[in-house]
Design a protein around this motif. Structure first.
Motif, PDB file in Angstrom:
ATOM      1  N   LEU A 128      19.214  24.638  -8.573  1.00  0.00           N
ATOM      2  CA  LEU A 128      18.625  24.681  -9.915  1.00  0.00           C
ATOM      3  C   LEU A 128      17.759  25.657 -10.782  1.00  0.00           C
ATOM      4  O   LEU A 128      17.796  26.142 -11.705  1.00  0.00           O
ATOM      5  CB  LEU A 128      16.107  24.390  -9.874  1.00  0.00           C
ATOM      6  N   GLN A 129      19.012  27.471 -10.423  1.00  0.00           N
ATOM      7  CA  GLN A 129      18.381  28.209 -10.409  1.00  0.00           C
ATOM      8  C   GLN A 129      20.253  28.976 -11.563  1.00  0.00           C
ATOM      9  O   GLN A 129      20.644  29.207 -11.653  1.00  0.00           O
ATOM     10  CB  GLN A 129      19.252  28.958  -9.020  1.00  0.00           C
ATOM     11  N   SER A 130      21.012  26.889 -10.842  1.00  0.00           N
ATOM     12  CA  SER A 130      22.634  27.162 -11.458  1.00  0.00           C
ATOM     13  C   SER A 130      22.331  27.405 -13.686  1.00  0.00           C
ATOM     14  O   SER A 130      21.403  26.823 -14.332  1.00  0.00           O
ATOM     15  CB  SER A 130      22.887  26.142 -11.789  1.00  0.00           C
ATOM     16  N   GLY A 131      23.098  28.208 -13.858  1.00  0.00           N
ATOM     17  CA  GLY A 131      22.628  28.014 -15.174  1.00  0.00           C
ATOM     18  C   GLY A 131      22.289  29.661 -15.731  1.00  0.00           C
ATOM     19  O   GLY A 131      21.512  30.021 -16.669  1.00  0.00           O
ATOM     20  N   ARG A 132      21.334  29.891 -15.035  1.00  0.00           N
ATOM     21  CA  ARG A 132      20.566  31.372 -14.573  1.00  0.00           C
ATOM     22  C   ARG A 132      21.721  32.673 -15.232  1.00  0.00           C
ATOM     23  O   ARG A 132      22.306  32.834 -15.185  1.00  0.00           O
ATOM     24  CB  ARG A 132      19.863  32.278 -13.476  1.00  0.00           C
ATOM     25  N   GLN A 133      20.485  33.609 -16.266  1.00  0.00           N
ATOM     26  CA  GLN A 133      21.152  34.280 -16.543  1.00  0.00           C
ATOM     27  C   GLN A 133      21.147  35.828 -16.885  1.00  0.00           C
ATOM     28  O   GLN A 133      19.725  36.218 -16.203  1.00  0.00           O
ATOM     29  CB  GLN A 133      20.738  34.603 -18.766  1.00  0.00           C
ATOM     30  N   LEU A 134      21.831  37.002 -15.720  1.00  0.00           N
ATOM     31  CA  LEU A 134      21.666  37.958 -15.841  1.00  0.00           C
ATOM     32  C   LEU A 134      21.326  39.065 -16.316  1.00  0.00           C
ATOM     33  O   LEU A 134      23.241  38.695 -16.820  1.00  0.00           O
ATOM     34  CB  LEU A 134      22.233  37.808 -14.010  1.00  0.00           C
ATOM     35  N   ARG A 135      21.041  40.132 -16.566  1.00  0.00           N
ATOM     36  CA  ARG A 135      21.189  41.084 -17.095  1.00  0.00           C
ATOM     37  C   ARG A 135      21.413  42.471 -16.280  1.00  0.00           C
ATOM     38  O   ARG A 135      20.093  42.618 -15.764  1.00  0.00           O
ATOM     39  CB  ARG A 135      20.827  41.247 -18.636  1.00  0.00           C
ATOM     40  N   MET A 136      22.353  43.425 -15.875  1.00  0.00           N
ATOM     41  CA  MET A 136      22.420  44.096 -15.042  1.00  0.00           C
ATOM     42  C   MET A 136      23.102  45.622 -15.822  1.00  0.00           C
ATOM     43  O   MET A 136      23.077  45.735 -16.641  1.00  0.00           O
ATOM     44  CB  MET A 136      24.097  44.000 -14.010  1.00  0.00           C
ATOM     45  N   THR A 137      21.886  46.423 -15.716  1.00  0.00           N
ATOM     46  CA  THR A 137      21.873  47.385 -15.729  1.00  0.00           C
ATOM     47  C   THR A 137      22.071  48.716 -14.333  1.00  0.00           C
ATOM     48  O   THR A 137      21.785  48.783 -13.687  1.00  0.00           O
ATOM     49  CB  THR A 137      20.672  48.644 -15.925  1.00  0.00           C
ATOM     50  N   LEU A 138      23.269  49.087 -14.256  1.00  0.00           N
ATOM     51  CA  LEU A 138      24.545  49.708 -13.380  1.00  0.00           C
ATOM     52  C   LEU A 138      24.696  51.259 -13.494  1.00  0.00           C
ATOM     53  O   LEU A 138      24.014  51.843 -14.694  1.00  0.00           O
ATOM     54  CB  LEU A 138      25.466  49.766 -13.145  1.00  0.00           C
ATOM     55  N   THR A 139      24.004  52.098 -12.654  1.00  0.00           N
ATOM     56  CA  THR A 139      23.151  54.227 -12.985  1.00  0.00           C
ATOM     57  C   THR A 139      23.864  54.254 -11.685  1.00  0.00           C
ATOM     58  O   THR A 139      23.507  54.223 -10.660  1.00  0.00           O
ATOM     59  CB  THR A 139      22.093  54.098 -13.946  1.00  0.00           C
ATOM     60  N   ARG A 140      24.744  55.766 -11.919  1.00  0.00           N
ATOM     61  CA  ARG A 140      25.118  56.789 -10.912  1.00  0.00           C
ATOM     62  C   ARG A 140      24.269  57.240 -10.568  1.00  0.00           C
ATOM     63  O   ARG A 140      23.185  58.101 -11.271  1.00  0.00           O
ATOM     64  CB  ARG A 140      26.718  57.194 -11.841  1.00  0.00           C
ATOM     65  N   GLN A 141      23.971  57.884  -9.697  1.00  0.00           N
ATOM     66  CA  GLN A 141      23.576  58.403  -8.710  1.00  0.00           C
ATOM     67  C   GLN A 141      23.589  59.739  -7.823  1.00  0.00           C
ATOM     68  O   GLN A 141      25.086  59.100  -8.840  1.00  0.00           O
ATOM     69  CB  GLN A 141      22.195  57.649  -7.350  1.00  0.00           C
ATOM     70  N   GLN A 142      23.664  60.052  -7.515  1.00  0.00           N
ATOM     71  CA  GLN A 142      24.598  61.450  -6.703  1.00  0.00           C
ATOM     72  C   GLN A 142      25.271  61.402  -5.699  1.00  0.00           C
ATOM     73  O   GLN A 142      25.330  59.691  -4.888  1.00  0.00           O
ATOM     74  CB  GLN A 142      23.506  62.381  -5.538  1.00  0.00           C
ATOM     75  N   ASN A 143      26.352  61.775  -5.879  1.00  0.00           N
ATOM     76  CA  ASN A 143      26.812  61.545  -4.585  1.00  0.00           C
ATOM     77  C   ASN A 143      26.269  61.466  -3.092  1.00  0.00           C
ATOM     78  O   ASN A 143      25.960  62.408  -2.930  1.00  0.00           O
ATOM     79  CB  ASN A 143      28.701  62.017  -4.740  1.00  0.00           C
ATOM     80  N   GLU A 144      27.065  60.846  -1.764  1.00  0.00           N
ATOM     81  CA  GLU A 144      26.293  60.836  -1.363  1.00  0.00           C
ATOM     82  C   GLU A 144      27.054  61.142   0.176  1.00  0.00           C
ATOM     83  O   GLU A 144      28.277  60.144   0.473  1.00  0.00           O
ATOM     84  CB  GLU A 144      25.461  59.875  -0.473  1.00  0.00           C
TER      85      GLU A 144
END
Length: 186
Positions: A128-144
């Motif tokens: 029943l999850q088909s068609g879900r809208q996903l909104r992502m925010t991607l942020t860069r962190q410190q190098n590790e």
């Protein structure tokens, strides 16, 4: 062979991961020594789905910009730019994600500390999850500096905050990209 440790996933809900846990019948993380990994004649990766124990998957194909991985229980996991975009063999398979050509993980070194956003629609089989809208925010962190099979690698840490509609469900995914090539390593 090439060794990847991948932890990012497009988790849809706790029922999905609970079902996957039963299917995989794993109760602890799979961990191989560097020598055991080196003895495998194919590229391998560690796969973590939500709270499930870590599993070892073997790369079966690399075609059309997608890596296709197979688990010991014969499930198929398809990855594009380090993101899991399709599964076959799980009770609630991911059939596809829309808008993959705009996925910021295609060029992770361009992701800034201020963040970039991306939206997609998750299509799922038997769910029943088909068609879900996903909104992502991607942020860069410190190098590790991260050890992968006992070798240190300088990686760019990227945190992806996801909101799924309907339901306003939220979670985070972590990705680590090679600071020179941009390839998602973990």
């Amino acid at each position: 062979g090439m060794t990847l440790a991948l932890t990012g996933c497009a988790q849809v809900n706790n029922n999905y991961t609970a079902t996957a846990r039963e299917l995989m019948r794993l109760n602890r993380d799979v961990v191989k020594t560097p020598a055991q990994i080196a003895a495998i004649p194919y590229p391998v990766a560690y796969l973590t789905l939500g709270p499930l124990p870590q599993a070892l998957v073997v790369q079966a194909f690399n075609e059309q910009g997608q890596n296709k991985w197979v688990s010991a229980d014969r499930n198929l996991f398809v990855q594009q730019h380090g993101r899991w975009v399709k599964t076959i063999g799980l009770p609630s398979d991911v059939s596809s994600l829309s808008n993959l050509d705009q996925d910021p993980l295609a060029n992770p070194l361009a992701i800034t500390a201020q963040g970039v956003t991306w939206s997609t629609t998750l299509y799922a089989a038997n769910s029943l999850q088909s068609g879900r809208q996903l909104r992502m925010t991607l942020t860069r962190q410190q190098n590790e500096v991260v050890k992968i099979q006992d070798q240190p690698h300088t990686l760019v840490h990227i945190v992806e905050s996801v909101t799924a509609q309907p339901g306003n469900e939220r979670w985070e995914n972590d990705y680590w990209a090679n600071s020179q090539t941009g390839r998602i390593e973990r």
